[in-house]
Design a protein around this motif. Structure first.
Motif, PDB file in Angstrom:
ATOM      1  N   PHE A 257       0.748  -1.280  -0.066  1.00  0.00           N
ATOM      2  CA  PHE A 257      -0.040  -0.031  -0.040  1.00  0.00           C
ATOM      3  C   PHE A 257       0.905   1.356  -0.030  1.00  0.00           C
ATOM      4  CE2 PHE A 257      -2.213   3.362   2.229  1.00  0.00           C
ATOM      5  CZ  PHE A 257      -3.453   3.451   1.551  1.00  0.00           C
ATOM      6  N   LEU A 258       1.877   1.106   1.018  1.00  0.00           N
ATOM      7  CA  LEU A 258       2.726   2.302   0.959  1.00  0.00           C
ATOM      8  C   LEU A 258       3.501   2.761  -0.352  1.00  0.00           C
ATOM      9  CD1 LEU A 258       4.023   2.050   4.459  1.00  0.00           C
ATOM     10  CD2 LEU A 258       2.609   3.421   3.739  1.00  0.00           C
ATOM     11  N   ASP A 259       4.014   1.336  -1.020  1.00  0.00           N
ATOM     12  CA  ASP A 259       4.545   1.479  -2.323  1.00  0.00           C
ATOM     13  C   ASP A 259       3.747   2.153  -3.486  1.00  0.00           C
ATOM     14  OD1 ASP A 259       6.778   0.352  -1.058  1.00  0.00           O
ATOM     15  OD2 ASP A 259       6.566  -1.525  -1.784  1.00  0.00           O
ATOM     16  N   MET A 260       2.443   1.569  -3.434  1.00  0.00           N
ATOM     17  CA  MET A 260       1.551   2.250  -4.344  1.00  0.00           C
ATOM     18  C   MET A 260       1.336   3.641  -4.220  1.00  0.00           C
ATOM     19  SD  MET A 260      -2.444   1.324  -4.925  1.00  0.00           S
ATOM     20  CE  MET A 260      -2.930   1.834  -3.673  1.00  0.00           C
ATOM     21  N   ALA A 261       1.357   3.936  -2.985  1.00  0.00           N
ATOM     22  CA  ALA A 261       0.887   5.527  -2.620  1.00  0.00           C
ATOM     23  C   ALA A 261       2.071   6.415  -3.067  1.00  0.00           C
ATOM     24  CB  ALA A 261       0.861   5.784  -1.110  1.00  0.00           C
ATOM     25  N   THR A 262       3.391   5.971  -2.838  1.00  0.00           N
ATOM     26  CA  THR A 262       4.298   6.488  -3.225  1.00  0.00           C
ATOM     27  C   THR A 262       4.618   6.537  -4.873  1.00  0.00           C
ATOM     28  OG1 THR A 262       5.350   5.942  -1.215  1.00  0.00           O
ATOM     29  CG2 THR A 262       6.838   6.556  -3.076  1.00  0.00           C
TER      30      THR A 262
ATOM     31  N   ILE B 104       2.318   6.648  -7.047  1.00  0.00           N
ATOM     32  CA  ILE B 104       1.206   7.746  -7.458  1.00  0.00           C
ATOM     33  C   ILE B 104       1.661   9.146  -7.318  1.00  0.00           C
ATOM     34  CG2 ILE B 104      -1.300   8.569  -6.855  1.00  0.00           C
ATOM     35  CD1 ILE B 104      -1.838   5.673  -6.206  1.00  0.00           C
ATOM     36  N   VAL B 105       2.226   9.421  -6.095  1.00  0.00           N
ATOM     37  CA  VAL B 105       2.736  10.914  -5.851  1.00  0.00           C
ATOM     38  C   VAL B 105       3.885  10.868  -6.772  1.00  0.00           C
ATOM     39  CG1 VAL B 105       3.817  12.139  -4.225  1.00  0.00           C
ATOM     40  CG2 VAL B 105       1.819  10.755  -3.870  1.00  0.00           C
ATOM     41  N   ILE B 106       4.643  10.102  -7.076  1.00  0.00           N
ATOM     42  CA  ILE B 106       5.891  10.512  -8.003  1.00  0.00           C
ATOM     43  C   ILE B 106       5.350  10.175  -9.455  1.00  0.00           C
ATOM     44  CG2 ILE B 106       7.935   9.138  -8.798  1.00  0.00           C
ATOM     45  CD1 ILE B 106       8.352   8.318  -5.958  1.00  0.00           C
ATOM     46  N   GLY B 107       4.459   9.373  -9.643  1.00  0.00           N
ATOM     47  CA  GLY B 107       3.810   9.589 -10.995  1.00  0.00           C
ATOM     48  C   GLY B 107       3.171  10.914 -11.541  1.00  0.00           C
TER      49      GLY B 107
ATOM     50  N   VAL C 210       5.733  17.153 -15.425  1.00  0.00           N
ATOM     51  CA  VAL C 210       7.141  17.571 -15.811  1.00  0.00           C
ATOM     52  C   VAL C 210       7.058  17.278 -17.208  1.00  0.00           C
ATOM     53  CG1 VAL C 210       9.864  16.765 -15.760  1.00  0.00           C
ATOM     54  CG2 VAL C 210       8.624  17.556 -13.568  1.00  0.00           C
ATOM     55  N   VAL C 211       6.877  16.094 -17.308  1.00  0.00           N
ATOM     56  CA  VAL C 211       6.640  15.562 -18.964  1.00  0.00           C
ATOM     57  C   VAL C 211       5.828  16.367 -19.405  1.00  0.00           C
ATOM     58  CG1 VAL C 211       5.916  13.587 -20.359  1.00  0.00           C
ATOM     59  CG2 VAL C 211       7.235  13.051 -18.385  1.00  0.00           C
TER      60      VAL C 211
ATOM     61  N   PHE D 259       5.637   7.195 -20.990  1.00  0.00           N
ATOM     62  CA  PHE D 259       5.656   5.700 -20.965  1.00  0.00           C
ATOM     63  C   PHE D 259       6.882   5.192 -21.369  1.00  0.00           C
ATOM     64  CE2 PHE D 259       5.210   1.719 -23.325  1.00  0.00           C
ATOM     65  CZ  PHE D 259       4.772   0.887 -22.278  1.00  0.00           C
ATOM     66  N   SER D 260       7.874   5.963 -22.305  1.00  0.00           N
ATOM     67  CA  SER D 260       9.114   5.467 -22.631  1.00  0.00           C
ATOM     68  C   SER D 260      10.081   5.640 -21.561  1.00  0.00           C
ATOM     69  CB  SER D 260       9.505   6.125 -23.826  1.00  0.00           C
ATOM     70  OG  SER D 260       9.557   7.300 -23.807  1.00  0.00           O
ATOM     71  N   SER D 261      10.029   6.974 -20.893  1.00  0.00           N
ATOM     72  CA  SER D 261      10.957   7.262 -19.856  1.00  0.00           C
ATOM     73  C   SER D 261      10.718   6.124 -18.665  1.00  0.00           C
ATOM     74  CB  SER D 261      10.752   8.571 -19.469  1.00  0.00           C
ATOM     75  OG  SER D 261       9.456   8.889 -18.787  1.00  0.00           O
ATOM     76  N   SER D 262       9.611   5.976 -18.471  1.00  0.00           N
ATOM     77  CA  SER D 262       9.340   4.927 -17.382  1.00  0.00           C
ATOM     78  C   SER D 262       9.826   3.388 -17.636  1.00  0.00           C
ATOM     79  CB  SER D 262       7.863   4.916 -16.875  1.00  0.00           C
ATOM     80  OG  SER D 262       7.109   4.169 -18.158  1.00  0.00           O
ATOM     81  N   ILE D 263       9.580   3.091 -18.919  1.00  0.00           N
ATOM     82  CA  ILE D 263      10.139   1.834 -19.456  1.00  0.00           C
ATOM     83  C   ILE D 263      11.476   2.020 -19.234  1.00  0.00           C
ATOM     84  CG2 ILE D 263      10.392   0.246 -21.645  1.00  0.00           C
ATOM     85  CD1 ILE D 263       7.744   0.060 -20.169  1.00  0.00           C
TER      86      ILE D 263
END
Length: 105
Positions: A16-21, A23-26, A32-33, A86-90
């Motif tokens: 849950f904490l990983d998912m919340a982090t 989402i915020v970073i995303g 920025v993108v 998408f490409s930067s996350s990949i």
């Protein structure tokens, strides 16, 4: 066990904490993108195409200054934003996987 206790147990798990982090970073990376595409990438492309501002490209559905229109340019900008995100996350995922693979070897 009550519903509140079940939610508390779920919320305290690391997933849950990983998912919340994530989402915020995303959300931050998405902003920025979007700025990168609209303010850095698209103006030179528009200049090379004869001074076209992609955000102003519209297909009017009726006559008049306030007529409804299909905003093709805005859609094009958003399509490029999604592609860049998408490409930067990949790329980041592959870099992290490569780092993990190197540690195992």
């Amino acid at each position: 066990m009550g519903m509140l206790q079940e939610f508390k147990d779920f919320a305290l798990k690391s997933n849950f904490l990983d998912m919340a982090t994530g989402i915020v970073i995303g959300a931050a990376v998405g902003t920025v993108v979007k700025s990168l595409v609209e303010d850095v990438i698209m103006p030179p492309i528009g200049m090379l195409m004869g001074g076209v501002d992609f955000s102003d490209i519209k297909i009017p559905l009726s006559d008049g200054p306030d007529a409804a229109a299909i905003n093709i340019g805005t859609f094009f900008n958003n399509l490029i934003s999604v592609g860049a995100a998408f490409s930067s996350s990949i790329i980041c995922c592959f870099a992290a996987l490569n780092a993990l693979m190197m540690r195992k070897i």
